[in-house]
Design an enzyme around this catalytic site. Structure first.
Site, PDB file in Angstrom:
ATOM      1  N   HIS A  88       0.824  -1.203   0.000  1.00 28.04           N
ATOM      2  CA  HIS A  88       0.000   0.000   0.000  1.00 28.04           C
ATOM      3  C   HIS A  88       0.865   1.263   0.000  1.00 28.04           C
ATOM      4  O   HIS A  88       0.570   2.226  -0.720  1.00 28.04           O
ATOM      5  CB  HIS A  88      -0.913   0.018   1.224  1.00 28.04           C
ATOM      6  CG  HIS A  88      -2.083  -0.911   1.116  1.00 28.04           C
ATOM      7  ND1 HIS A  88      -3.054  -1.014   2.092  1.00 28.04           N
ATOM      8  CD2 HIS A  88      -2.453  -1.784   0.140  1.00 28.04           C
ATOM      9  CE1 HIS A  88      -3.966  -1.898   1.729  1.00 28.04           C
ATOM     10  NE2 HIS A  88      -3.614  -2.387   0.550  1.00 28.04           N
ATOM     11  N   TYR A  98      -9.465   4.334   3.132  1.00 26.40           N
ATOM     12  CA  TYR A  98     -10.045   3.195   3.845  1.00 26.40           C
ATOM     13  C   TYR A  98     -11.534   3.387   4.096  1.00 26.40           C
ATOM     14  O   TYR A  98     -12.291   2.407   4.119  1.00 26.40           O
ATOM     15  CB  TYR A  98      -9.293   2.950   5.158  1.00 26.40           C
ATOM     16  CG  TYR A  98      -7.965   2.267   4.935  1.00 26.40           C
ATOM     17  CD1 TYR A  98      -7.885   0.881   4.831  1.00 26.40           C
ATOM     18  CD2 TYR A  98      -6.794   3.011   4.801  1.00 26.40           C
ATOM     19  CE1 TYR A  98      -6.661   0.252   4.613  1.00 26.40           C
ATOM     20  CE2 TYR A  98      -5.577   2.392   4.583  1.00 26.40           C
ATOM     21  CZ  TYR A  98      -5.511   1.019   4.488  1.00 26.40           C
ATOM     22  OH  TYR A  98      -4.314   0.393   4.258  1.00 26.40           O
ATOM     23  N   GLU A 140       1.410   1.896   7.802  1.00 26.80           N
ATOM     24  CA  GLU A 140       1.735   2.709   6.620  1.00 26.80           C
ATOM     25  C   GLU A 140       2.255   4.085   7.016  1.00 26.80           C
ATOM     26  O   GLU A 140       3.174   4.614   6.375  1.00 26.80           O
ATOM     27  CB  GLU A 140       0.506   2.814   5.719  1.00 26.80           C
ATOM     28  CG  GLU A 140       0.211   1.503   4.999  1.00 26.80           C
ATOM     29  CD  GLU A 140      -1.244   1.325   4.594  1.00 26.80           C
ATOM     30  OE1 GLU A 140      -1.949   2.344   4.450  1.00 26.80           O
ATOM     31  OE2 GLU A 140      -1.676   0.162   4.443  1.00 26.80           O
ATOM     32  N   ARG A 203       3.279  -0.308 -11.249  1.00 23.77           N
ATOM     33  CA  ARG A 203       3.761  -1.674 -11.056  1.00 23.77           C
ATOM     34  C   ARG A 203       4.952  -1.644 -10.101  1.00 23.77           C
ATOM     35  O   ARG A 203       5.703  -0.672 -10.051  1.00 23.77           O
ATOM     36  CB  ARG A 203       4.195  -2.314 -12.380  1.00 23.77           C
ATOM     37  CG  ARG A 203       3.103  -2.442 -13.427  1.00 23.77           C
ATOM     38  CD  ARG A 203       2.036  -3.451 -13.028  1.00 23.77           C
ATOM     39  NE  ARG A 203       1.086  -3.664 -14.111  1.00 23.77           N
ATOM     40  CZ  ARG A 203      -0.009  -2.920 -14.294  1.00 23.77           C
ATOM     41  NH1 ARG A 203      -0.284  -1.921 -13.470  1.00 23.77           N
ATOM     42  NH2 ARG A 203      -0.824  -3.173 -15.305  1.00 23.77           N
ATOM     43  N   TYR A 205       8.624  -3.272  -8.962  1.00 19.81           N
ATOM     44  CA  TYR A 205       9.774  -4.017  -9.465  1.00 19.81           C
ATOM     45  C   TYR A 205      10.853  -4.059  -8.387  1.00 19.81           C
ATOM     46  O   TYR A 205      11.187  -3.032  -7.790  1.00 19.81           O
ATOM     47  CB  TYR A 205      10.342  -3.367 -10.736  1.00 19.81           C
ATOM     48  CG  TYR A 205       9.349  -3.367 -11.884  1.00 19.81           C
ATOM     49  CD1 TYR A 205       9.068  -4.546 -12.574  1.00 19.81           C
ATOM     50  CD2 TYR A 205       8.680  -2.210 -12.247  1.00 19.81           C
ATOM     51  CE1 TYR A 205       8.143  -4.563 -13.610  1.00 19.81           C
ATOM     52  CE2 TYR A 205       7.756  -2.217 -13.287  1.00 19.81           C
ATOM     53  CZ  TYR A 205       7.489  -3.398 -13.961  1.00 19.81           C
ATOM     54  OH  TYR A 205       6.566  -3.410 -14.983  1.00 19.81           O
ATOM     55  N   SER A 206      11.376  -5.246  -8.153  1.00 17.85           N
ATOM     56  CA  SER A 206      12.444  -5.388  -7.165  1.00 17.85           C
ATOM     57  C   SER A 206      13.674  -4.618  -7.605  1.00 17.85           C
ATOM     58  O   SER A 206      13.998  -4.554  -8.797  1.00 17.85           O
ATOM     59  CB  SER A 206      12.815  -6.865  -6.996  1.00 17.85           C
ATOM     60  OG  SER A 206      11.764  -7.583  -6.429  1.00 17.85           O
ATOM     61  N   GLY A 275      12.132 -14.105 -10.351  1.00 13.00           N
ATOM     62  CA  GLY A 275      12.287 -14.063  -8.893  1.00 13.00           C
ATOM     63  C   GLY A 275      13.723 -13.915  -8.453  1.00 13.00           C
ATOM     64  O   GLY A 275      13.994 -13.708  -7.269  1.00 13.00           O
ATOM     65  N   PRO A 278      15.260  -9.899  -6.441  1.00 11.74           N
ATOM     66  CA  PRO A 278      15.593  -9.486  -5.078  1.00 11.74           C
ATOM     67  C   PRO A 278      16.761 -10.260  -4.489  1.00 11.74           C
ATOM     68  O   PRO A 278      17.362  -9.823  -3.499  1.00 11.74           O
ATOM     69  CB  PRO A 278      14.301  -9.760  -4.297  1.00 11.74           C
ATOM     70  CG  PRO A 278      13.624 -10.840  -5.060  1.00 11.74           C
ATOM     71  CD  PRO A 278      13.946 -10.583  -6.494  1.00 11.74           C
ATOM     72  N   PHE A 386       5.367 -11.765  -6.322  1.00 16.62           N
ATOM     73  CA  PHE A 386       5.197 -10.679  -7.270  1.00 16.62           C
ATOM     74  C   PHE A 386       3.720 -10.579  -7.630  1.00 16.62           C
ATOM     75  O   PHE A 386       3.107 -11.551  -8.082  1.00 16.62           O
ATOM     76  CB  PHE A 386       6.021 -10.927  -8.538  1.00 16.62           C
ATOM     77  CG  PHE A 386       7.508 -10.771  -8.331  1.00 16.62           C
ATOM     78  CD1 PHE A 386       8.024 -10.113  -7.237  1.00 16.62           C
ATOM     79  CD2 PHE A 386       8.402 -11.284  -9.249  1.00 16.62           C
ATOM     80  CE1 PHE A 386       9.391  -9.962  -7.043  1.00 16.62           C
ATOM     81  CE2 PHE A 386       9.772 -11.143  -9.083  1.00 16.62           C
ATOM     82  CZ  PHE A 386      10.272 -10.481  -7.975  1.00 16.62           C
ATOM     83  N   PRO A 388      -0.413  -9.745  -6.528  1.00 25.00           N
ATOM     84  CA  PRO A 388      -1.248 -10.037  -5.352  1.00 25.00           C
ATOM     85  C   PRO A 388      -0.780 -11.304  -4.646  1.00 25.00           C
ATOM     86  O   PRO A 388      -0.410 -12.280  -5.293  1.00 25.00           O
ATOM     87  CB  PRO A 388      -2.644 -10.223  -5.967  1.00 25.00           C
ATOM     88  CG  PRO A 388      -2.600  -9.464  -7.250  1.00 25.00           C
ATOM     89  CD  PRO A 388      -1.201  -9.615  -7.765  1.00 25.00           C
TER      90      PRO A 388
END
Length: 395
Positions: A88, A98, A140, A203, A205-206, A275, A278, A386, A388
């Protein structure tokens, strides 16, 4: 945590709500986007919405949170909440959003469950929602405070590297020339991209480069279907972003991080496909500190030609005093590598190993199961999904 009266109501209605949660989340998103179409255009991932994976992830997280409240009333599922909060924060979610989610989520609950939603049931699930929402808002806020506030920054591409036919690495520097906040190995950034239809899709991205530099590095895999929401951003970046292009990035976020690992702790880094991203900064940090304990590197890919950042993978591992590299390729496996899918049966897993996993869910589930079979504590197996997080949804 949950009040005694609400806990009894949630416990009694959890099977009914759980059985309908997929339908509830579908109606929720339909109602939300009908009322606020700009959220689908500029905030929510249209690819995940089209594929239905975001609905699955939301359903899984709500059900998991409610279940935890009734089964473990004295604790809070902070690991799950922290993972969601990092995502988030990378999107720039604000506290007032919220209330908007609450409005449309409860409208969907009433629409799906009808007369079953009595005042008592509504009050109990309202308590569940705000316990989860307020916990996320608090986490957050802390994350925003740590990163100097909620902000986006312009970065210029200073180098573009074609890693494989489907993976491109972009190296970036801040357009304003200002200082660069360091990141923790394993974290990611959000990239906000203006598309041809006017949408500004985001989006994650690591960060795939070593920490401690004045640059950011991301490695983007092109997703098939560039004309569909699933691949619209990755294909845009591949086709239209070159040296001197400017991208909008968030600050680094993500809870799959390699913190200070005691020198006596064995580490295992397992990845598949993209993957790997990271894992490279994690491996770079271990190499920079000369981590003396065993470091086991596991990677699976379609072929050596598809193995993005392979040179970095092998170079950093080669700098470690006690590293073992195990590679699996479905085809064209060279001497010293395995043919087929990753299998830890013959891999030495040292006692006390701390493991980090990233790749497709079936890969991570299989590796996690094998690690636990070999004595690794479940608490020492960490993962990154990566998109949801469908692990909670059981997908």
């Amino acid at each position: 945590m949950l009040s005694e009266q609400s806990a009894a109501t949630v416990r009694a209605t959890l099977p009914v709500v759980g059985a309908a949660i997929g339908q509830i989340t579908e109606r929720f998103y339909d109602g939300l986007f009908a009322a606020r179409p700009e959220l689908l255009r500029d905030l929510f991932n249209r690819g995940n919405q089209a594929a239905g994976t975001q609905r699955q992830a939301l359903a899984g997280s709500v059900a998991a949170f409610a279940t935890h409240l009734v089964e473990h009333p004295d604790t809070r599922p902070d690991a799950m909440l922290t993972r969601i909060a990092h995502k988030h924060a990378s999107l720039g979610i604000a506290p007032e959003q919220y209330a908007l989610v609450h409005e449309h989520l409860f409208a969907a609950i009433v629409e799906v469950l009808g007369e079953a939603v009595t005042d008592e049931v509504a009050a109990a699930w309202d308590e569940v929602y705000w316990l989860m929402a307020n916990a996320l808002i608090a986490i957050e806020k802390r994350l925003y405070d740590e990163q100097g506030g909620l902000s986006w920054r312009l970065w210029e591409v200073v180098e573009r590297v074609q890693e494989t036919p489907d993976v491109v690495t972009f190296r970036l520097r801040p357009l304003d020339g200002g200082p660069v906040r360091d990141f923790r190995p394993g974290q990611y950034v959000s990239v906000r991209t203006a598309l041809s239809d006017g949408a500004r899709q985001i989006r994650q991205y690591s960060l795939s480069g070593a920490p401690g530099t004045s640059e950011r590095q991301i490695s983007v895999k092109r997703v098939p279907g560039g004309t569909t929401p699933e691949g619209e951003v990755s294909n845009h970046l591949h086709a239209r972003v070159h040296e001197r292009s400017v991208l909008e990035l968030s600050e680094p976020y993500g809870d799959l991080v390699l913190d200070e690992v005691p020198g006596s702790t064995p580490v295992l880094l397992a990845s598949a496909g993209i993957g790997v991203t990271p894992m490279i900064p994690m491996l770079a940090q271990l190499a920079a500190t000369g981590h003396p304990a065993p470091v086991t590197v596991v990677h699976a890919d379609r072929s050596p030609a598809d193995h993005a950042l392979r040179a970095d993978h092998e170079t950093y591992a080669g700098k470690l005093p006690a590293a073992a590299v195990h590679l699996w390729y479905e085809q064209d496996a060279p001497t010293g590598a395995h043919t087929g899918r990753a299998d830890l049966t013959g891999v030495t897993v040292h006692p006390g190993t701390r493991a980090y996993l990233c790749g497709p869910l079936p890969f991570m589930r299989a590796v996690r199961a094998q690690l636990i079979e070999q004595g690794v504590s479940p608490a020492d197996v960490h993962y990154e999904v990566f998109g949801p997080d469908l692990w909670l949804a059981g997908a």
